[in-house]
Scaffold this active site. Structure first.
Site, PDB file in Angstrom:
ATOM      1  N   ASN A  44      12.544  -0.160   2.685  1.00 35.57           N
ATOM      2  CA  ASN A  44      11.706  -1.082   1.912  1.00 35.57           C
ATOM      3  C   ASN A  44      12.606  -2.066   1.183  1.00 35.57           C
ATOM      4  O   ASN A  44      13.759  -1.744   0.867  1.00 35.57           O
ATOM      5  CB  ASN A  44      10.881  -0.295   0.884  1.00 35.57           C
ATOM      6  CG  ASN A  44       9.966  -1.192   0.068  1.00 35.57           C
ATOM      7  OD1 ASN A  44       9.366  -2.131   0.599  1.00 35.57           O
ATOM      8  ND2 ASN A  44       9.866  -0.928  -1.224  1.00 35.57           N
ATOM      9  N   HIS A  97      12.724  -4.214  -2.376  1.00 39.53           N
ATOM     10  CA  HIS A  97      12.062  -4.225  -3.682  1.00 39.53           C
ATOM     11  C   HIS A  97      12.748  -5.269  -4.568  1.00 39.53           C
ATOM     12  O   HIS A  97      13.983  -5.338  -4.602  1.00 39.53           O
ATOM     13  CB  HIS A  97      12.151  -2.841  -4.329  1.00 39.53           C
ATOM     14  CG  HIS A  97      11.474  -2.778  -5.650  1.00 39.53           C
ATOM     15  ND1 HIS A  97      10.099  -2.730  -5.772  1.00 39.53           N
ATOM     16  CD2 HIS A  97      11.969  -2.792  -6.914  1.00 39.53           C
ATOM     17  CE1 HIS A  97       9.788  -2.708  -7.063  1.00 39.53           C
ATOM     18  NE2 HIS A  97      10.902  -2.756  -7.771  1.00 39.53           N
ATOM     19  N   ARG A 106       0.854  -1.190   0.000  1.00 38.62           N
ATOM     20  CA  ARG A 106       0.000   0.000   0.000  1.00 38.62           C
ATOM     21  C   ARG A 106       0.891   1.241   0.000  1.00 38.62           C
ATOM     22  O   ARG A 106       1.827   1.333   0.798  1.00 38.62           O
ATOM     23  CB  ARG A 106      -0.864  -0.011   1.260  1.00 38.62           C
ATOM     24  CG  ARG A 106      -1.749   1.177   1.362  1.00 38.62           C
ATOM     25  CD  ARG A 106      -3.053   0.870   2.028  1.00 38.62           C
ATOM     26  NE  ARG A 106      -3.824   2.088   2.216  1.00 38.62           N
ATOM     27  CZ  ARG A 106      -4.692   2.561   1.331  1.00 38.62           C
ATOM     28  NH1 ARG A 106      -4.904   1.917   0.212  1.00 38.62           N
ATOM     29  NH2 ARG A 106      -5.365   3.671   1.582  1.00 38.62           N
ATOM     30  N   SER A 140      16.736  -4.901  -3.942  1.00 38.63           N
ATOM     31  CA  SER A 140      17.338  -3.694  -3.366  1.00 38.63           C
ATOM     32  C   SER A 140      16.644  -3.345  -2.059  1.00 38.63           C
ATOM     33  O   SER A 140      15.415  -3.426  -1.960  1.00 38.63           O
ATOM     34  CB  SER A 140      17.146  -2.494  -4.303  1.00 38.63           C
ATOM     35  OG  SER A 140      17.587  -2.790  -5.613  1.00 38.63           O
ATOM     36  N   ASP A 190       9.436   3.647  -5.007  1.00 38.87           N
ATOM     37  CA  ASP A 190      10.664   2.853  -5.192  1.00 38.87           C
ATOM     38  C   ASP A 190      11.847   3.724  -5.624  1.00 38.87           C
ATOM     39  O   ASP A 190      12.778   3.242  -6.286  1.00 38.87           O
ATOM     40  CB  ASP A 190      10.444   1.726  -6.225  1.00 38.87           C
ATOM     41  CG  ASP A 190       9.329   0.778  -5.804  1.00 38.87           C
ATOM     42  OD1 ASP A 190       9.174   0.548  -4.594  1.00 38.87           O
ATOM     43  OD2 ASP A 190       8.608   0.273  -6.681  1.00 38.87           O
ATOM     44  N   GLU A 233       8.771   9.394  -3.804  1.00 35.68           N
ATOM     45  CA  GLU A 233       8.808   8.800  -5.147  1.00 35.68           C
ATOM     46  C   GLU A 233       8.758   7.278  -5.034  1.00 35.68           C
ATOM     47  O   GLU A 233       9.602   6.678  -4.333  1.00 35.68           O
ATOM     48  CB  GLU A 233      10.105   9.221  -5.857  1.00 35.68           C
ATOM     49  CG  GLU A 233      10.098   8.854  -7.322  1.00 35.68           C
ATOM     50  CD  GLU A 233      11.499   8.909  -7.941  1.00 35.68           C
ATOM     51  OE1 GLU A 233      11.703   8.219  -8.948  1.00 35.68           O
ATOM     52  OE2 GLU A 233      12.362   9.599  -7.390  1.00 35.68           O
TER      53      GLU A 233
HETATM   54  C1  GAR Z   1       8.961  -9.573  -1.900  1.00 39.71           C
HETATM   55  O1  GAR Z   1       9.514 -10.186  -3.045  1.00 39.71           O
HETATM   56  C2  GAR Z   1       9.248  -8.092  -1.898  1.00 39.71           C
HETATM   57  O2  GAR Z   1      10.492  -7.762  -2.461  1.00 39.71           O
HETATM   58  C3  GAR Z   1       8.115  -7.573  -2.755  1.00 39.71           C
HETATM   59  O3  GAR Z   1       7.003  -8.340  -2.394  1.00 39.71           O
HETATM   60  C4  GAR Z   1       7.434  -9.619  -1.940  1.00 39.71           C
HETATM   61  C5  GAR Z   1       6.851  -9.858  -0.569  1.00 39.71           C
HETATM   62  O4  GAR Z   1       7.106 -11.159  -0.133  1.00 39.71           O
HETATM   63  N1  GAR Z   1       7.896  -6.188  -2.542  1.00 39.71           N
HETATM   64  C6  GAR Z   1       7.514  -5.350  -3.486  1.00 39.71           C
HETATM   65  O5  GAR Z   1       7.263  -5.704  -4.622  1.00 39.71           O
HETATM   66  C7  GAR Z   1       7.380  -3.907  -3.052  1.00 39.71           C
HETATM   67  N2  GAR Z   1       7.412  -3.025  -4.154  1.00 39.71           N
HETATM   68  P1  GAR Z   1       6.936 -11.557   1.388  1.00 39.71           P
HETATM   69  O6  GAR Z   1       5.546 -11.045   1.817  1.00 39.71           O
HETATM   70  O7  GAR Z   1       7.027 -13.034   1.408  1.00 39.71           O
HETATM   71  O8  GAR Z   1       8.027 -10.872   2.171  1.00 39.71           O
END
Ligand code: GAR
Length: 205
Positions: free
Chosen positions: A109, A111, A93, A138, A147, A145
């Protein structure tokens, strides 16, 4: 270590990065402790694991709420738990500008791409289709902004021939589970050192 940095982990789904952060923390002397797990989805799968860890949980649906209204509820919980740093771990979110301003420099975060490439969703499919040689993940600071904040750590994997996005996602996720705990530990250690008052030699006597 005395004075561990109080961290909240925010999730929306599976929560495997949250589990990695807590398990790594339990395996050694780290600079952070997870004091709250928050979610914008009370049905998030990761909350089961959070219960097993016995860490306080705050889970509230954002549905039907203005973005900032929800973020103010979240902010109140974070402050009630004396949180110092927020680790987003699959928190899907967008945060309001007000919230980001309130926690500036304190939100990390993870990503699933080598930022600044492939911001947003569906990162692995896009990297494969573009013929990239490498993919990865990363850890970055969160700014207004999407990511787009400064990157503090990255892990790289070579994309294999005929690899599907799902296969690549699985391999990158393993890297995420190693990268995020170490990056958070270093970040919190640095923050704690900056906040420690310097004791002059005359005061030490
Ligand atoms: C992970 O791969 C994380 O990098 C990505 O969601 C997944 C969550 O997995 N996050 C994004 O895409 C954020 N922009 P998880 O719930 O098993 O940690």
């Amino acid at each position: 270590m005395a004075d561990k940095v109080r961290v909240a982990v925010l999730i929306s789904g599976r929560g495997s990065n949250m589990v990695a952060l807590e398990e790594w923390n339990r395996r050694g002397e780290r600079s952070y402790e997870i004091v709250l797990i928050g979610s914008n989805d009370p049905e998030a799968r990761g909350l089961m694991a959070a219960k097993i860890f016995n860490i306080p949980i705050w889970a509230e649906s954002h549905k039907g709420m203005e973005r900032e209204t929800f973020d103010r509820l979240l902010d109140a919980q974070l402050k009630a738990h004396e949180v110092e740093v927020i680790a987003l771990a699959g928190y899907m979110r967008l945060l309001s500008p007000w919230f980001i301003g309130e926690w500036r420099g304190r939100i990390l975060n993870i990503h699933p791409s080598l930022l600044p490439d492939y911001k947003g969703l569906d990162t692995h499919r896009r990297a494969i289709l573009a013929g990239e040689l490498f993919a990865g993940c990363s850890v970055h600071m969160v700014t207004e902004e999407l990511d787009g904040g400064p990157v503090i750590a990255q892990a790289k994997v070579r994309i294999r021939e005929r690899e599907t996005p799902e296969m690549l996602a699985e391999r990158v996720l393993k890297e995420e589970h190693k990268l995020y705990p170490e990056a958070l530990d270093i970040f919190c250690r640095t923050l704690r050192d900056q906040l420690q008052p310097t004791i002059s030699s005359s005061e030490k006597k």
